[in-house]
Design an enzyme around this catalytic site. Structure first.
Site, short mmCIF file in Angstrom:
data_model
loop_
_atom_site.label_atom_id
_atom_site.label_comp_id
_atom_site.label_asym_id
_atom_site.label_seq_id
_atom_site.Cartn_x
_atom_site.Cartn_y
_atom_site.Cartn_z
N GLU A 54 32.27 -13.38 -8.21
CA GLU A 54 33.93 -13.41 -8.21
C GLU A 54 34.16 -12.11 -8.96
O GLU A 54 35.09 -11.47 -8.72
CB GLU A 54 34.05 -14.64 -9.18
CG GLU A 54 33.79 -15.91 -8.81
CD GLU A 54 32.41 -16.46 -9.17
OE1 GLU A 54 31.46 -15.49 -8.95
OE2 GLU A 54 32.21 -17.52 -9.45
N CYS A 79 31.33 -20.16 -12.66
CA CYS A 79 30.71 -20.70 -13.76
C CYS A 79 31.62 -20.67 -14.97
O CYS A 79 32.61 -20.05 -15.06
CB CYS A 79 29.48 -19.62 -14.21
SG CYS A 79 29.95 -18.12 -14.58
N ARG A 193 9.01 -12.68 4.36
CA ARG A 193 8.39 -12.45 3.09
C ARG A 193 9.23 -11.76 1.93
O ARG A 193 9.08 -12.28 0.76
CB ARG A 193 7.37 -11.55 3.18
CG ARG A 193 6.03 -12.29 4.19
CD ARG A 193 5.04 -11.15 4.35
NE ARG A 193 3.82 -11.89 4.93
CZ ARG A 193 2.76 -11.31 5.09
NH1 ARG A 193 2.24 -9.96 4.85
NH2 ARG A 193 1.63 -12.01 5.92
N GLY A 292 -3.78 -21.54 6.15
CA GLY A 292 -4.17 -21.91 7.53
C GLY A 292 -3.93 -23.42 7.88
O GLY A 292 -3.04 -24.06 7.27
N ARG A 294 -5.34 -26.35 7.76
CA ARG A 294 -5.64 -27.44 6.64
C ARG A 294 -4.57 -27.47 5.45
O ARG A 294 -4.27 -28.58 5.18
CB ARG A 294 -7.18 -27.38 5.93
CG ARG A 294 -8.29 -27.27 7.21
CD ARG A 294 -9.52 -27.41 6.46
NE ARG A 294 -9.94 -28.38 5.52
CZ ARG A 294 -10.93 -28.57 4.90
NH1 ARG A 294 -11.90 -27.71 5.08
NH2 ARG A 294 -11.16 -29.28 4.18
N1 LIG Z 1 -2.17 -18.35 13.45
C1 LIG Z 1 -1.37 -18.52 12.23
O1 LIG Z 1 -0.52 -18.28 12.03
C2 LIG Z 1 -2.50 -18.44 11.08
C3 LIG Z 1 -2.14 -18.26 9.81
C4 LIG Z 1 -2.94 -18.35 8.80
C5 LIG Z 1 -4.19 -18.65 9.14
N2 LIG Z 1 -4.79 -18.92 10.56
C6 LIG Z 1 -6.17 -19.07 10.78
O2 LIG Z 1 -6.72 -20.32 10.10
C7 LIG Z 1 -8.12 -20.22 9.71
C8 LIG Z 1 -8.31 -20.76 8.65
O3 LIG Z 1 -7.49 -22.04 8.32
P1 LIG Z 1 -8.30 -23.36 7.59
O4 LIG Z 1 -7.56 -24.56 8.24
O5 LIG Z 1 -9.60 -23.30 8.09
O6 LIG Z 1 -8.20 -23.06 6.09
P2 LIG Z 1 -6.96 -22.99 5.12
O7 LIG Z 1 -6.14 -23.77 5.44
O8 LIG Z 1 -6.60 -21.48 5.03
O9 LIG Z 1 -7.73 -23.34 3.67
C9 LIG Z 1 -8.18 -24.47 3.61
C10 LIG Z 1 -9.11 -24.48 2.34
O10 LIG Z 1 -8.13 -24.28 1.03
C11 LIG Z 1 -8.70 -25.13 0.22
N3 LIG Z 1 -7.67 -26.05 -0.29
C12 LIG Z 1 -7.35 -26.39 -1.58
N4 LIG Z 1 -6.24 -27.29 -1.73
C13 LIG Z 1 -6.19 -27.86 -0.45
C14 LIG Z 1 -5.09 -28.37 0.05
N5 LIG Z 1 -4.21 -29.35 -0.65
N6 LIG Z 1 -5.02 -28.71 1.30
C15 LIG Z 1 -5.95 -28.04 2.16
N7 LIG Z 1 -6.77 -27.36 1.73
C16 LIG Z 1 -6.90 -26.99 0.31
C17 LIG Z 1 -9.95 -25.90 0.42
O11 LIG Z 1 -10.92 -25.32 0.31
P3 LIG Z 1 -12.08 -25.67 -1.02
O12 LIG Z 1 -12.43 -26.99 -0.33
O13 LIG Z 1 -12.84 -24.88 -1.41
O14 LIG Z 1 -11.02 -26.23 -1.98
C18 LIG Z 1 -9.59 -25.96 2.02
O15 LIG Z 1 -10.85 -25.95 2.65
C19 LIG Z 1 -8.53 -18.76 10.09
O16 LIG Z 1 -9.09 -18.57 11.12
C20 LIG Z 1 -7.15 -18.05 9.88
O17 LIG Z 1 -7.35 -16.92 10.72
C21 LIG Z 1 -3.88 -18.56 11.37
#
Ligand SMILES: NC(=O)c1ccc[n+]([C@@H]2O[C@H](COP(=O)([O-])OP(=O)(O)OC[C@H]3O[C@@H](n4cnc5c(N)ncnc54)[C@H](OP(=O)(O)O)[C@@H]3O)[C@@H](O)[C@H]2O)c1
Length: 353
Positions: A54, A79, A193, A292, A294
């Site tokens: 504003e 505000c 980002r 990744g 997970r």
């Molecule tokens: N294409 C894409 O956009 C892209 C982007 C990023 C990554 N990637 C690829 O993905 C792969 C890695 O992925 P990933 O699935 O193996 O691993 P991630 O998701 O990078 O890491 C998983 C790890 O993070 C930790 N963690 C802690 N809290 C967590 C939670 N609440 N939930 C899940 N994990 C938790 C755990 O390790 P601890 O057990 O030690 O705690 C778990 O094993 C690589 O190959 C990478 O190059 C691809």
């Protein structure tokens, strides 16, 4: 409210979005001043702590004598409190502006209707609720941060046409030949980002990809880097721990990091909702989760996500790291060069109440 009011309010949203990446934890706000169906002033909130939209709009008016016969449009309620700048409701009253059109009331506790009440008491005609759904969407990070007391969560990943995020790789194996998304998409990710307060990846992604998680292909501030290292598996020489950029590591391990890297001690029961609560305490309004698989799956499973942006390239891996799935149709789909981009919104969290 007329169709013309909506046109001017949409211009406010357009202006407000120019502040994306610079205003957090403040809202995005745009303001337009209209005299006899002609815009005579415009402004937006440029940066945290800077003048409000504003103020900038009123300052931009060349002939202040027109203000009394003008309508001021603002995407968020002006505000009413003395914060970093004097109250905008007082400025609008002093300038004798006759009519004010607002999209959303400000959910910030010290405003929340007080701005409207002050201006009404001064005899200004107020109309609020103009395109309030679009206003909410423009400021979704701010609304969610205040109401749910956690950052706005954007999930992002790239997958192949057959649904893989990566080949099986050993730590340090080059990512280069496996890029799934095209050059333009990768540039777009750097723009994203620059727009968010923080960026996060899982432990395995840090170990396998050794990413920098900064802004290189765009201009803007680097987000705060966030990762989890519950079991101390990340090497101290990882790029994310170089201390050059503000970084938060949630870890179960003891020890010190260099430079701008901070540790937050966690125990094994520490969950994602605890982590988001802590980021809220650290004044982080939004986080871009770049994988990744997970980590993304955990966010999806717990419903702790607001938006997902999924690139799909045209290559096939047949095997590797399987990408997460979202059980709904995309809310929008476009193409960036030869890469598909689907946008998913978690409507449950994005309802304007
Ligand atoms: N294409 C894409 O956009 C892209 C982007 C990023 C990554 N990637 C690829 O993905 C792969 C890695 O992925 P990933 O699935 O193996 O691993 P991630 O998701 O990078 O890491 C998983 C790890 O993070 C930790 N963690 C802690 N809290 C967590 C939670 N609440 N939930 C899940 N994990 C938790 C755990 O390790 P601890 O057990 O030690 O705690 C778990 O094993 C690589 O190959 C990478 O190059 C691809």
């Amino acid at each position: 409210m007329s169709d013309r009011d909506e046109i001017y309010m949409r211009r406010c949203f357009e202006l407000a979005r120019k502040g994306l990446g610079f205003t957090h934890t403040n809202p995005l706000v745009g303001c337009v001043i209209v005299h006899q169906n002609r815009i005579i002033g415009e402004g937006y909130h440029h940066e945290f702590g800077g003048p409000h939209a504003e103020v900038n709009a009123i300052r931009s008016v060349k002939d202040p004598s027109l203000l009394a016969e003008s309508t001021l449009y603002c995407s968020l309620e002006p505000c009413a409190h003395h914060g970093k700048t004097p109250p905008c409701s007082m400025l609008i009253t002093q300038k004798g502006i006759g009519r004010v059109v607002i999209s959303n009331l400000d959910p910030f506790p010290s405003v929340n209707g007080a701005g409207v009440r002050q201006m009404e008491a001064a005899g200004i005609h107020i109309e609020s609720g103009c395109l309030e759904g679009e206003g909410f969407y423009t400021n979704r990070r701010f609304f969610l941060y205040l109401k749910q007391k956690r950052p706005y969560v954007i999930l992002k990943w790239a997958q192949t046409a057959d649904g893989f995020m990566d080949l099986e790789r050993e730590p340090g194996d080059p990512v280069g030949p496996n890029w799934i998304a095209g050059e333009l998409s990768r540039t777009l990710v750097h723009k994203w980002r620059s727009e968010e307060a923080a960026i996060m990846v899982g432990t395995n992604t840090v170990i396998t990809d050794n990413p920098h998680l900064n802004v290189r292909r765009w201009t803007g501030d680097d987000p705060v880097r966030v990762t989890i290292d519950r079991n101390g598996r990340i090497s101290k020489s990882a790029n994310i721990l170089n201390g050059k950029q503000e970084t938060i590591v949630f870890t179960g391990e003891k020890g010190y990091y260099t430079g701008r890297t901070r540790r937050i001690q966690v125990d094994p029961s520490y969950g994602l909702s605890d982590l988001l609560e802590e980021l809220y305490e650290q004044h982080i309004i939004s986080v871009l989760v770049e994988g990744g698989a997970r980590l993304l799956e955990s966010f999806l499973k717990e419903g702790l996500w607001d938006e997902a942006r999924v690139f799909t390239g045209n290559m096939f891996f047949s095997q590797g790291v399987r990408a997460p799935t979202i059980l709904k149709t995309p809310d929008d789909s476009i193409h960036i060069g030869d890469t598909g981009l689907d946008l998913y919104l978690n409507e449950q969290n994005l309802i304007y109440k």
